[in-house]
Each structure stands twice: as structure tokens, then as C-alpha cells.
Design a protein around this motif. Structure first.
Motif, PDB file in Angstrom:
ATOM      1  N   SER A 198       0.677  -1.283  -0.101  1.00 14.41           N
ATOM      2  CA  SER A 198       0.050  -0.143   0.023  1.00 14.41           C
ATOM      3  C   SER A 198       0.935   1.200   0.068  1.00 14.41           C
ATOM      4  O   SER A 198       0.510   2.324   0.492  1.00 14.41           O
ATOM      5  CB  SER A 198      -0.891  -0.034   1.190  1.00 14.41           C
ATOM      6  OG  SER A 198      -0.124  -0.119   2.427  1.00 14.41           O
ATOM      7  N   GLU A 199       1.910   1.032  -0.661  1.00 14.48           N
ATOM      8  CA  GLU A 199       2.935   2.506  -0.625  1.00 14.48           C
ATOM      9  C   GLU A 199       2.691   3.321  -1.756  1.00 14.48           C
ATOM     10  O   GLU A 199       1.952   2.817  -2.822  1.00 14.48           O
ATOM     11  CB  GLU A 199       4.395   2.014  -0.704  1.00 14.48           C
ATOM     12  CG  GLU A 199       4.989   1.059   0.152  1.00 14.48           C
ATOM     13  CD  GLU A 199       5.154   1.690   1.417  1.00 14.48           C
ATOM     14  OE1 GLU A 199       5.509   2.570   1.535  1.00 14.48           O
ATOM     15  OE2 GLU A 199       4.789   0.817   2.543  1.00 14.48           O
ATOM     16  N   LEU A 200       2.824   4.454  -1.518  1.00 15.93           N
ATOM     17  CA  LEU A 200       2.783   5.618  -2.992  1.00 15.93           C
ATOM     18  C   LEU A 200       1.406   5.721  -3.185  1.00 15.93           C
ATOM     19  O   LEU A 200       1.148   6.113  -4.099  1.00 15.93           O
ATOM     20  CB  LEU A 200       3.754   5.335  -3.901  1.00 15.93           C
ATOM     21  CG  LEU A 200       5.063   5.025  -3.682  1.00 15.93           C
ATOM     22  CD1 LEU A 200       5.938   4.366  -4.999  1.00 15.93           C
ATOM     23  CD2 LEU A 200       5.636   6.251  -3.055  1.00 15.93           C
ATOM     24  N   GLY A 201       0.289   5.430  -2.123  1.00 15.89           N
ATOM     25  CA  GLY A 201      -1.230   5.448  -2.485  1.00 15.89           C
ATOM     26  C   GLY A 201      -1.691   4.619  -3.348  1.00 15.89           C
ATOM     27  O   GLY A 201      -2.870   4.583  -3.819  1.00 15.89           O
ATOM     28  N   TYR A 202      -0.927   3.322  -3.579  1.00  8.49           N
ATOM     29  CA  TYR A 202      -1.409   2.366  -4.257  1.00  8.49           C
ATOM     30  C   TYR A 202      -2.195   1.178  -3.475  1.00  8.49           C
ATOM     31  O   TYR A 202      -1.634   1.146  -2.358  1.00  8.49           O
ATOM     32  CB  TYR A 202      -0.416   1.624  -5.275  1.00  8.49           C
ATOM     33  CG  TYR A 202       0.153   2.268  -6.227  1.00  8.49           C
ATOM     34  CD1 TYR A 202      -0.482   2.441  -7.612  1.00  8.49           C
ATOM     35  CD2 TYR A 202       1.412   3.040  -6.138  1.00  8.49           C
ATOM     36  CE1 TYR A 202       0.016   3.031  -8.694  1.00  8.49           C
ATOM     37  CE2 TYR A 202       1.702   3.933  -7.485  1.00  8.49           C
ATOM     38  CZ  TYR A 202       1.106   3.840  -8.395  1.00  8.49           C
ATOM     39  OH  TYR A 202       1.521   4.792  -9.632  1.00  8.49           O
ATOM     40  N   LEU A 203      -3.123   0.615  -4.003  1.00  3.19           N
ATOM     41  CA  LEU A 203      -3.832  -0.611  -3.254  1.00  3.19           C
ATOM     42  C   LEU A 203      -4.152  -1.620  -4.406  1.00  3.19           C
ATOM     43  O   LEU A 203      -4.535  -1.440  -5.506  1.00  3.19           O
ATOM     44  CB  LEU A 203      -5.056   0.041  -2.692  1.00  3.19           C
ATOM     45  CG  LEU A 203      -4.913   1.156  -1.434  1.00  3.19           C
ATOM     46  CD1 LEU A 203      -6.304   1.548  -1.004  1.00  3.19           C
ATOM     47  CD2 LEU A 203      -4.266   0.432  -0.423  1.00  3.19           C
ATOM     48  N   PHE A 204      -4.006  -2.775  -3.854  1.00  6.77           N
ATOM     49  CA  PHE A 204      -4.461  -3.916  -4.743  1.00  6.77           C
ATOM     50  C   PHE A 204      -5.889  -4.043  -5.010  1.00  6.77           C
ATOM     51  O   PHE A 204      -6.840  -3.812  -4.175  1.00  6.77           O
ATOM     52  CB  PHE A 204      -4.262  -5.181  -3.898  1.00  6.77           C
ATOM     53  CG  PHE A 204      -4.745  -6.602  -4.551  1.00  6.77           C
ATOM     54  CD1 PHE A 204      -3.722  -6.926  -5.693  1.00  6.77           C
ATOM     55  CD2 PHE A 204      -5.718  -7.389  -4.229  1.00  6.77           C
ATOM     56  CE1 PHE A 204      -4.067  -8.020  -6.653  1.00  6.77           C
ATOM     57  CE2 PHE A 204      -5.945  -8.523  -5.098  1.00  6.77           C
ATOM     58  CZ  PHE A 204      -5.285  -8.773  -6.300  1.00  6.77           C
ATOM     59  N   SER A 205      -6.100  -4.184  -6.361  1.00  6.98           N
ATOM     60  CA  SER A 205      -7.498  -4.217  -6.740  1.00  6.98           C
ATOM     61  C   SER A 205      -7.905  -5.715  -7.269  1.00  6.98           C
ATOM     62  O   SER A 205      -7.383  -6.331  -8.082  1.00  6.98           O
ATOM     63  CB  SER A 205      -7.789  -3.520  -8.099  1.00  6.98           C
ATOM     64  OG  SER A 205      -8.796  -3.632  -8.895  1.00  6.98           O
ATOM     65  N   GLU A 206      -8.866  -6.232  -6.435  1.00  2.16           N
ATOM     66  CA  GLU A 206      -9.077  -7.708  -6.787  1.00  2.16           C
ATOM     67  C   GLU A 206      -9.775  -7.773  -8.182  1.00  2.16           C
ATOM     68  O   GLU A 206      -9.834  -8.687  -8.771  1.00  2.16           O
ATOM     69  CB  GLU A 206     -10.119  -7.857  -5.550  1.00  2.16           C
ATOM     70  CG  GLU A 206     -10.435  -9.587  -5.783  1.00  2.16           C
ATOM     71  CD  GLU A 206      -9.435 -10.448  -5.087  1.00  2.16           C
ATOM     72  OE1 GLU A 206      -8.792 -11.388  -5.760  1.00  2.16           O
ATOM     73  OE2 GLU A 206      -8.702 -10.150  -4.050  1.00  2.16           O
ATOM     74  N   GLU A 207     -10.458  -6.592  -8.373  1.00  3.30           N
ATOM     75  CA  GLU A 207     -11.650  -6.534  -9.511  1.00  3.30           C
ATOM     76  C   GLU A 207     -10.834  -6.629 -10.790  1.00  3.30           C
ATOM     77  O   GLU A 207     -11.193  -7.332 -11.719  1.00  3.30           O
ATOM     78  CB  GLU A 207     -12.330  -5.265  -9.359  1.00  3.30           C
ATOM     79  CG  GLU A 207     -13.196  -5.133 -10.661  1.00  3.30           C
ATOM     80  CD  GLU A 207     -13.868  -3.873 -10.613  1.00  3.30           C
ATOM     81  OE1 GLU A 207     -14.829  -3.504 -11.725  1.00  3.30           O
ATOM     82  OE2 GLU A 207     -13.819  -3.173  -9.647  1.00  3.30           O
ATOM     83  N   TYR A 208      -9.600  -6.008 -10.727  1.00  7.93           N
ATOM     84  CA  TYR A 208      -8.909  -5.811 -12.085  1.00  7.93           C
ATOM     85  C   TYR A 208      -7.698  -6.894 -12.092  1.00  7.93           C
ATOM     86  O   TYR A 208      -7.167  -7.076 -13.213  1.00  7.93           O
ATOM     87  CB  TYR A 208      -8.359  -4.455 -12.293  1.00  7.93           C
ATOM     88  CG  TYR A 208      -9.560  -3.342 -12.556  1.00  7.93           C
ATOM     89  CD1 TYR A 208      -9.799  -3.376 -14.005  1.00  7.93           C
ATOM     90  CD2 TYR A 208     -10.082  -2.634 -11.697  1.00  7.93           C
ATOM     91  CE1 TYR A 208     -10.941  -2.579 -13.994  1.00  7.93           C
ATOM     92  CE2 TYR A 208     -10.979  -1.965 -11.867  1.00  7.93           C
ATOM     93  CZ  TYR A 208     -11.461  -1.771 -13.115  1.00  7.93           C
ATOM     94  OH  TYR A 208     -12.660  -0.845 -13.464  1.00  7.93           O
ATOM     95  N   SER A 209      -7.438  -7.752 -11.152  1.00  9.30           N
ATOM     96  CA  SER A 209      -6.463  -8.582 -11.150  1.00  9.30           C
ATOM     97  C   SER A 209      -6.907  -9.963 -11.560  1.00  9.30           C
ATOM     98  O   SER A 209      -7.992 -10.238 -11.399  1.00  9.30           O
ATOM     99  CB  SER A 209      -5.640  -8.578  -9.594  1.00  9.30           C
ATOM    100  OG  SER A 209      -5.156  -7.479  -9.508  1.00  9.30           O
ATOM    101  N   ASP A 210      -5.915 -10.789 -11.780  1.00 13.82           N
ATOM    102  CA  ASP A 210      -6.281 -12.290 -11.868  1.00 13.82           C
ATOM    103  C   ASP A 210      -5.102 -13.231 -11.610  1.00 13.82           C
ATOM    104  O   ASP A 210      -4.064 -12.268 -10.634  1.00 13.82           O
ATOM    105  CB  ASP A 210      -6.286 -12.758 -13.438  1.00 13.82           C
ATOM    106  CG  ASP A 210      -5.293 -12.232 -14.476  1.00 13.82           C
ATOM    107  OD1 ASP A 210      -4.061 -12.481 -14.003  1.00 13.82           O
ATOM    108  OD2 ASP A 210      -5.778 -11.739 -15.572  1.00 13.82           O
TER     109      ASP A 210
END
Length: 255
Positions: free
Chosen positions: A231-243
Motif C-alpha cells: 500500500s505504498e505511494l497511494g497504491y492499493l491492490f485491486s481484486e476486481e482488475y487482477s487475476d
């Protein structure tokens, strides 16, 4: 028999320094003898030929050509992880790692290189300029991809059960086409949503790749699922767009 483990590949940086004030190199590059072939080939180029291989300005070409003629692969070396100075490495900030994080790097990280093929973090290197997509106008092979063939991939995946690709396409191409299907490869995208599409900006992606390596090293990460906690630099994991093969991290929208 070595335990197979998660391995991570990253790109090098064009800007380099000799940095031996923290610790000295602990190992020799695995492909050092092949690197000598390339190094000799570079040294035998005229200034104009070298400039074409490098694809850079007159100023940079002159600086690199003068350095090339004075240097060799055995002196004034420093650990690879401290020698690269690009954006990715600034956000990785290896110079302030603690011992456990360095230990993780030693076991899990490969730096891909046009000159050296693939480096472990503490291999001794000299400053050089040779990108993986470089072409020689005379001599065979013309392309570095052909010079290295499947050798880089063979070294990287020898003790690998999962490969995390944090390298640019220019470099990951030298590995990915040779990875057998039984070894999963996970790529990361660090982007923003714009008009329903994910857009990845080069500078921010480099920053995030460096921060991801730091996160993995400090977390002593062995399971790629744990990368989703980044969760660095304002990024968060996206379950919706990931595989399973692509982990997408989206920058939080400013309100």
C-alpha cells in the motif's frame, strides 16, 4: 538439493556509480566470462559505432566511451544493488536496508542486465552502459537477445517455483519466453483508472516497483499472495482488475 523459492526479476538503471562505502561485493557475476566477450566487443568499437549502440547524446556517448576505454571488469567494482541509481532504486532505498532485508534480497532477487545477463544483488559490477535492446552493426550476433538466448532464464529459474516479474518488457523478454509452463509468473501493474481503463505512467510505475521490492524484502515475503498487502505511494491492490497472473495496484483517487 536447494529448496526452490520465489524469485523476483527487476531491470537495471542507466545511471550508475561505484558505491563501496556500505559493504564490498560478496560474489562474482555468474556470467562474467560471457560479459568479457561483450565488454571486449564494446571496447573495439569506434566512438561513432559505440554511440549508435548506446543510442544517446554526444555528451553521454563521450562520457561513456572515455570510461569504457579506461575500465575493466575486475577493478573498482561495487555491489550491484548499490551501483544502480535510477528511480526504481531510489524508491527501493537498499542503502538503508537492515540485515534481514539484505538477506532476503540475496536469496530472491535478480537484476537483469545487457552486459552481465543476470546479477545477484551483491555481485561486483562496474558502471557501464548497454541496454538489452542494443544492436551491434558488425559482428555476430547482432542482437543481445540472441547473444544471451535462454541462458539468463536458465539461471533465474534454476531454483524457482514462482517468478515475480517487476522488470520492464525490454528486460523481462529475455526471461519470460523461456519459462516453462509449470512455473507460474506474476506481473504487477501500477496504474490509475481513467475513463474505465487502467493507465500506467512510466515514472510512477518505476517508483512503485522499487517500493514493492523494499516491501517484499522488509516483509521477508515468501508467498506472492502477501504482495496484495502492498500500500505504498497511494497504491492499493485491486481484486476486481487482477487475476492469477497479473496483480493490479491502483492509485487512490484524490478527492
Amino acid at each position: 538439493m536447494k529448496r526452490k523459492t520465489l524469485q523476483v526479476i527487476i531491470s537495471p538503471a542507466k545511471k550508475m556509480i561505484v558505491r563501496d562505502d556500505i559493504f564490498l561485493p560478496q560474489s562474482e557475476p555468474y556470467f562474467k566470462e560471457k560479459s568479457r566477450e561483450l565488454f571486449s566487443r564494446l571496447k573495439n568499437l569506434s566512438f561513432e559505432e559505440a554511440k549508435k549502440v548506446w543510442g544517446c547524446s554526444d555528451r553521454l556517448a563521450k562520457e561513456n566511451y572515455e570510461r569504457l576505454q579506461k575500465s575493466n571488469l575486475d577493478t573498482n567494482t561495487s555491489p550491484a544493488i548499490l551501483s544502480y541509481e535510477g528511480i526504481q532504486y531510489k524508491y527501493m532505498a537498499p542503502a538503508v536496508f537492515e540485515e534481514e532485508a539484505f538477506s532476503w534480497l540475496k536469496s530472491h532477487l535478480f537484476i537483469l542486465s545487457g552486459l552481465y545477463g543476470a546479477l545477484r544483488p551483491f555481485d561486483g559490477v562496474i558502471p557501464y552502459r548497454l541496454e538489452m535492446q542494443a544492436r551491434f552493426e558488425r559482428g555476430e550476433p547482432e542482437r543481445l537477445y540472441d547473444f544471451w538466448g535462454d541462458q539468463i532464464a536458465g539461471y533465474v529459474i534454476e531454483d524457482c517455483h514462482i517468478l515475480v516479474d517487476l522488470a520492464s518488457k525490454e528486460y523481462s523478454k529475455s526471461v519470460r519466453k523461456y519459462v516453462p509452463k509449470e512455473i507460474p509468473v506474476i506481473s504487477c501493474i501500477f496504474g490509475e483508472l481513467s475513463g474505465g481503463k487502467i493507465k500506467e505512467k512510466g515514472t510512477y510505475a518505476k517508483m512503485a516497483r522499487g517500493a514493492m521490492v523494499r516491501f517484499m524484502a522488509e516483509s521477508q515475503l515468501e508467498n506472492p499472495e502477501e504482495m496484495k498487502n502492498f500500500s505504498e505511494l497511494g497504491y492499493l491492490f485491486s481484486e476486481e482488475y487482477s487475476d492469477e497472473e497479473t496483480y493490479v495496484f491502483l492509485k487512490k483517487q484524490e478527492k
